[in-house]
Design an enzyme around this catalytic site. Structure first.
Site, short mmCIF file in Angstrom:
data_model
loop_
_atom_site.label_atom_id
_atom_site.label_comp_id
_atom_site.label_asym_id
_atom_site.label_seq_id
_atom_site.Cartn_x
_atom_site.Cartn_y
_atom_site.Cartn_z
N PHE A 127 0.85 -1.25 0.03
CA PHE A 127 0.17 -0.10 0.07
C PHE A 127 1.09 1.10 0.01
CE2 PHE A 127 -2.42 3.40 1.71
CZ PHE A 127 -3.49 3.47 0.84
N ASP A 214 9.24 2.74 1.81
CA ASP A 214 8.13 3.53 2.25
C ASP A 214 7.76 3.07 3.73
OD1 ASP A 214 5.61 4.04 2.97
OD2 ASP A 214 4.41 3.53 1.16
N LYS A 243 2.84 9.32 8.25
CA LYS A 243 1.79 9.31 9.52
C LYS A 243 2.00 9.75 10.79
CE LYS A 243 -1.17 5.85 7.72
NZ LYS A 243 -0.69 4.95 6.46
#
Ligand SMILES: *Cc1c(COP(=O)(O)O)cnc(C)c1O
Length: 391
Positions: A127, A214, A243
């Site tokens: 993702f 990532d 995040k």
């Protein structure tokens, strides 16, 4: 009816305020937050030092433009490079934007070396976000369906499979980079063997590809080190963060090092809000508090304890497939879809989440106490046992 676009299946709860690991809803009911806004609220809610630093910054300067020098932005870039041992940072506002920057950087890197159709290796179950390029890089058909034509220039291989990468290396020209999560978050807290990242590093070096990690979900202290790649003792060429970086204030970052550094020149990339004084202060303050309060060590020890407790209390259950993760990014895979546990936990005052259909995901803030972790276990374990005993 709400006028919001129908993009989320939302839980039936509205929060008014929080403190530490706890949130309160509009009826005054209290919830233990073991999700942290999906790995965002690093410092929990309403952290006093964080609140004070942000309030002071708001009183001075929220935004100027990236056409000016921004002191707070230079400081967060220095700090990130020091922690990651990397060289330069592009600041943006989210994870998908950080990955967009990485993808653009890899293409530019290829083009500067005469590769006119640069291709990036990406993983099954990955993702990377929901912009057109990042949803094309994502390995989940549900995220892509209806948005074709997808962005070209990606080849997909199974995760945690070095042989698959070697096959691509042998048969596909124009590869410029590998984009991979050190731990797959949305894909189900999948934790590859430590030799995987080391093997990727080696293959990338052999072919002069960029190793692009990532770390949007797994990075920033959650695994017990600043970055998940540090467990493997390697360095990436590109890393993306978002995040947890601003403890809830939107900020993302794309870092580059070695042969990836110096790829972008003025005019190649930009962001109006990216790294503004407020967001940069949020990130800098988050990292400073993490350091002062030794939150990495805390994440490592508390996470190991929670995992061991889960193993003891649930490991023997027939429907529990595996308990995975490192530090405070943990997943409990069940042998059947278990989304309904989220609603039951909510009723009981516990916030958790289910990803990849059958993986219960725990992402507590890094300020969780041992007592709060105990409460989490005491609420969660019976829910899972009851759920598995159904039918
Ligand atoms: C959440 C996530 C993203 C996307 O971040 P947004 O801020 O939602 O754009 C990208 N990569 C990973 C690994 C993520 O977990």
């Amino acid at each position: 009816m709400s006028h919001l676009m129908n993009t989320y299946n939302r839980q039936p709860v509205t929060f008014t305020h929080g403190e530490g690991a706890w949130l309160w809803d509009i009826n005054g009911k209290r919830y233990l937050d073991a999700l942290s806004g999906i790995a965002v609220n690093t410092l929990g809610h309403a952290h006093p030092k964080f609140t004070a630093a942000l309030s002071a910054q708001i009183g001075k300067l929220i935004h100027v433009s990236n056409v000016y020098q921004i002191r707070e932005q230079e400081l967060i870039a220095d700090k990130l490079c020091e922690l990651a041992k990397m060289q330069e940072v592009f600041l943006c506002n989210s994870g998908c934007e950080a990955n967009e920057a990485a993808i653009k950087l890899a293409r530019m890197y290829g083009n500067q070396r005469g590769i006119d159709t640069p291709t990036i290796i990406v993983m099954e179950k990955a993702f990377h976000g929901r912009t057109l390029a990042t949803l094309s890089a994502t390995g989940n058909r549900k995220v892509q369906a209806g948005f074709e034509p997808l962005v070209k220039g990606f080849v997909r291989v199974p995760y945690d499979d070095l042989e698959a990468i070697r096959q691509v290396a042998a048969h596909t020209p124009n590869i410029v980079a590998v984009l991979v999560e050190p731990i797959q978050g949305e894909g189900g807290i999948r934790t590859p063997d430590i030799s995987y990242l080391q093997g990727l590093r080696k293959i990338c070096d052999e072919h002069e590809w960029l190793l692009m990690l990532d770390e949007v979900q797994c990075g920033l202290g959650r695994t017990g080190k600043w970055f998940a790649f540090q467990h493997a003792g390697i360095l990436p060429d590109v890393m993306t963060l978002a995040k947890g970086l601003g403890s809830g204030v939107p900020i993302g970052a794309c870092l580059a090092a070695g042969k990836a550094a110096g790829t972008f020149k003025p005019g190649n990339h930009g962001s109006t809000f990216g790294g503004n004084p407020l967001a940069s202060t949020a990130a800098l303050t988050t990292l400073n508090i993490m350091e002062q309060d030794k939150l990495l060590e805390h994440a490592a020890t508390l996470g190991a304890w929670i995992k061991q407790q889960l193993q003891t209390r649930l490991g023997g259950e027939k429907g529990v497939v595996t308990i995975r993760g490192q530090g405070l990014i943990l997943g409990i895979e069940l042998d059947k879809p278990c989304a309904e546990i989220v609603g039951k936990a909510l009723t009981n005052g516990l916030l958790i989440n289910v990803t990849a259909d059958n993986v219960i995901r725990l992402l507590p803030s890094l300020i969780f106490s041992q007592a709060e972790a105990q409460q989490l276990l005491d609420m969660l374990c019976p829910l899972i046992t009851d759920f598995l005993a159904q039918e």
